[in-house]
Write a protein that holds these residues in place. Sequence first.
Motif, mmCIF file in Angstrom:
data_model
loop_
_atom_site.group_PDB
_atom_site.id
_atom_site.type_symbol
_atom_site.label_atom_id
_atom_site.label_comp_id
_atom_site.label_asym_id
_atom_site.label_seq_id
_atom_site.Cartn_x
_atom_site.Cartn_y
_atom_site.Cartn_z
ATOM 1 N N LEU A 64 0.832 -1.208 0.000
ATOM 2 C CA LEU A 64 0.000 0.000 0.000
ATOM 3 C C LEU A 64 0.864 1.254 0.000
ATOM 4 C CD1 LEU A 64 -2.905 1.183 0.259
ATOM 5 C CD2 LEU A 64 -2.596 1.077 2.736
ATOM 6 N N HIS A 65 1.879 1.300 0.868
ATOM 7 C CA HIS A 65 2.736 2.483 0.967
ATOM 8 C C HIS A 65 3.582 2.674 -0.291
ATOM 9 C CE1 HIS A 65 1.404 3.219 4.946
ATOM 10 N NE2 HIS A 65 2.056 2.223 5.523
ATOM 11 N N ALA A 66 3.821 1.560 -1.013
ATOM 12 C CA ALA A 66 4.568 1.661 -2.270
ATOM 13 C C ALA A 66 3.676 2.093 -3.433
ATOM 14 C CB ALA A 66 5.234 0.324 -2.587
ATOM 15 N N GLY A 67 2.385 2.255 -3.170
ATOM 16 C CA GLY A 67 1.447 2.693 -4.198
ATOM 17 C C GLY A 67 0.885 1.578 -5.049
ATOM 18 N N ASN A 68 1.112 0.339 -4.642
ATOM 19 C CA ASN A 68 0.609 -0.813 -5.398
ATOM 20 C C ASN A 68 -0.788 -1.168 -4.915
ATOM 21 O OD1 ASN A 68 3.136 -0.964 -6.705
ATOM 22 N ND2 ASN A 68 3.963 -2.209 -5.025
ATOM 23 N N THR A 69 -1.770 -0.414 -5.383
ATOM 24 C CA THR A 69 -3.137 -0.557 -4.851
ATOM 25 C C THR A 69 -4.077 -1.311 -5.794
ATOM 26 O OG1 THR A 69 -3.703 1.611 -5.774
ATOM 27 C CG2 THR A 69 -2.925 1.538 -3.482
ATOM 28 N N LYS A 70 -3.592 -1.703 -6.960
ATOM 29 C CA LYS A 70 -4.428 -2.473 -7.870
ATOM 30 C C LYS A 70 -4.694 -3.845 -7.269
ATOM 31 C CE LYS A 70 -4.624 -4.365 -12.561
ATOM 32 N NZ LYS A 70 -3.901 -4.580 -13.841
ATOM 33 N N THR A 71 -5.947 -4.268 -7.247
ATOM 34 C CA THR A 71 -6.307 -5.519 -6.558
ATOM 35 C C THR A 71 -6.862 -6.598 -7.484
ATOM 36 O OG1 THR A 71 -8.544 -4.702 -6.073
ATOM 37 C CG2 THR A 71 -6.816 -4.288 -4.405
ATOM 38 N N TRP A 72 -6.810 -6.347 -8.798
ATOM 39 C CA TRP A 72 -7.462 -7.310 -9.692
ATOM 40 C C TRP A 72 -6.776 -7.316 -11.049
ATOM 41 C CZ3 TRP A 72 -10.938 -6.847 -14.066
ATOM 42 C CH2 TRP A 72 -11.629 -8.034 -14.377
ATOM 43 N N THR A 73 -6.669 -8.513 -11.652
ATOM 44 C CA THR A 73 -6.080 -8.685 -12.975
ATOM 45 C C THR A 73 -7.152 -9.130 -13.957
ATOM 46 O OG1 THR A 73 -3.940 -9.318 -12.027
ATOM 47 C CG2 THR A 73 -4.341 -9.929 -14.316
ATOM 48 N N ASP A 74 -7.233 -8.439 -15.081
ATOM 49 C CA ASP A 74 -8.245 -8.770 -16.089
ATOM 50 C C ASP A 74 -7.943 -10.131 -16.717
ATOM 51 O OD1 ASP A 74 -10.452 -8.492 -17.632
ATOM 52 O OD2 ASP A 74 -9.614 -6.995 -19.008
ATOM 53 N N PHE A 75 -8.981 -10.760 -17.273
ATOM 54 C CA PHE A 75 -8.805 -12.074 -17.877
ATOM 55 C C PHE A 75 -9.913 -12.350 -18.883
ATOM 56 C CE2 PHE A 75 -11.493 -12.716 -14.173
ATOM 57 C CZ PHE A 75 -12.510 -13.508 -14.663
ATOM 58 N N LYS A 76 -9.695 -13.385 -19.674
ATOM 59 C CA LYS A 76 -10.715 -13.927 -20.566
ATOM 60 C C LYS A 76 -10.850 -15.418 -20.289
ATOM 61 C CE LYS A 76 -10.181 -10.633 -24.384
ATOM 62 N NZ LYS A 76 -9.887 -10.464 -25.844
ATOM 63 N N VAL A 77 -12.068 -15.913 -20.334
ATOM 64 C CA VAL A 77 -12.302 -17.333 -20.108
ATOM 65 C C VAL A 77 -11.928 -18.096 -21.374
ATOM 66 C CG1 VAL A 77 -14.008 -19.112 -19.580
ATOM 67 C CG2 VAL A 77 -14.152 -16.879 -18.476
ATOM 68 N N PRO A 78 -10.999 -19.046 -21.272
ATOM 69 C CA PRO A 78 -10.605 -19.822 -22.461
ATOM 70 C C PRO A 78 -11.701 -20.804 -22.871
ATOM 71 C CG PRO A 78 -9.514 -20.677 -20.506
ATOM 72 C CD PRO A 78 -10.255 -19.453 -20.064
ATOM 73 N N ASP A 79 -11.686 -21.194 -24.125
ATOM 74 C CA ASP A 79 -12.653 -22.182 -24.600
ATOM 75 C C ASP A 79 -12.364 -23.561 -24.024
ATOM 76 O OD1 ASP A 79 -14.098 -20.392 -26.108
ATOM 77 O OD2 ASP A 79 -12.910 -20.716 -27.922
ATOM 78 N N GLU A 80 -11.078 -23.894 -23.910
ATOM 79 C CA GLU A 80 -10.674 -25.204 -23.397
ATOM 80 C C GLU A 80 -9.593 -24.996 -22.340
ATOM 81 O OE1 GLU A 80 -12.047 -28.047 -24.750
ATOM 82 O OE2 GLU A 80 -13.225 -26.873 -26.202
#
Length: 599
Positions: A472-488
């Motif tokens: 948090l103090h380093a400014g790393n506040t992103k809590t989620w990574t985007d994704f796509k659901v694969p077909d297989e």
Amino acid sequence: MSTATNPSRVSKSGSGNLVEMSWDPITRIVGSLGIYTKIDFDNKVVAECHSTSSIFRGYSIFMKNKDPRDAHFITSRICGICGDNHATCATYAQNMAFGIKPPAIAEWIMNLGEAAEYMFDHNLYQDNLVGVDYCETMVRETNPGVWEKALHSEAPHAHLHGYKTIAEIMTALNPFTGEFYRETLQVSRYTREMFCLMEGRHVHPSTLYPGGVGTVPSVQLFTDYIVRLMRYIEFMKKCVPLHDDLFQFWYEALPGYEEVGRRRILLGCWGSFNNPDHCDYTYQRMDAWGNEMFVTPGIVIDGELVTTNLVDINLGIRILLGSSFYDDWQNSEKFVEKDPLGNPVDMRHPWNQTTIPKPQKRNFDDKYTWVMCPRWLDKRTGDHLALDTGGGPIARFWATALAGKVDIGYVKATGHSVKMLMPKTATMGEVEFEWEIPKWSNAIERNRARTYFQAYAAACAMHFVERALAELHAGNTKTWTDFKVPDEAIGCGFHEAVRGVLSHHMVIRDGKIANYHPYPPTPWNANPRDSDGTPGPYEDAVQGTPIFEENGPENFKGIDIMRAVRSFDPCLPCGVHMYVGNGKTIETHHSPMFGAAHG
């Protein structure tokens, strides 16, 4: 727990009589557990035991064709007490299948939530549920001789917890009137608050997702957690020595009590608390990042740590049928031929399992439960091992201690023990606890480990919150990574639910779930005799257990049996009843000390 009023006698040749007694249901939150026994009162031993479950739930069936993104929301509803453990494990499987890695601060937040769950649940179970088996009211009713000893036995750590004698500790555990019982109810309140700070709500979290969390990190958020954590740590400085005094007393008061609930050391731990410095959720690196968990995965056989490799652990899982109400799927579709490393995957592995329920009348000589038979294949011997979790903590500690990999300042695994540092709190100085590998895997040691693991979870939480604040103090506040659901895709998640091993296996086809199998600790502990005739852990732990209760058959409570079963922390709704039918007589021609009594 009610008393048997009409015990069913089963006569035999030789000395003594067998008496049929059953406790059904023995319940803890979800489902229905029954324990059916034949007891030799002359020799004071349980001659035979069968464990049953009368409820089929079918999650593996209705998960099919669901959106893979919903897996954690749906599987959370498997349980009303450890739903967050399922949600967490499901997100691990989703992360692998979707090919994503959450931001570090999201992992620390999840770890803080799961640490709070361990603190909350172990505290509530230990002192408000299983603790009742050791309270004054129960002990006076079942073992008045032990109560007399407790009255005159000084508590070695009275200066730390405030109770001068063992009898005072037992009295403090009386339901609703006992001082310590009431105190632990308050503890369960603020530990649940700790959980909700991180995961939104208890018990079905609202902020966990594949790829991260929805929790908004802030200094205030972590401070609110720390305030409660320090209060809990101060409580543990009293709780650990109190339980040590109580459990050690039983060994001294009743020589031979170590045999209650004792079974061969066959322990499984799937690991807990992922380390974001190493974990990327790729199957190809699962051994490497699995060994960096803050609870080390491992399988312990007869005291030997045979593997800490999650790939080996995964590939060794087998689901047998044996005495369960299902048809075989051996000739069904095989979903996964090989794992991502090219290793063959067995047809009886969860990735390939097909659930085919077959309701039928219960028959202890054939099929008698809805619980399947999870086993782990020991390739060294070819044996399908009936691993148990020991209620969770004893397996976690045993694997972590022997592995000797964890060393983060607050906790350290030494190769023969695990040390936990409790920092200075409001009224007490710094304290170090050390859980040492015991001689036995039995009821007392399962319960003792549960107390120590509360301290372990708190010590780990100190590390997690410090790392989260650093992000948090380093400014790393992103809590989620985007994704796509694969077909297989395929994925697997490994975690520790409160009471032991938890795995989720998922197969995705055409963007939907084609196969999904969650295996929580209760199937590992409560399973019946398998296709090789090997009894499940409850059955094995109760069968052969000596009877120390002073009541005869007419007023028998079965307290030693209950302590054996409850030491595993069965996850099914809370209430115990005993009933006995009209009775029947069975002639047998061998000693019940050596094998089952057959009609």
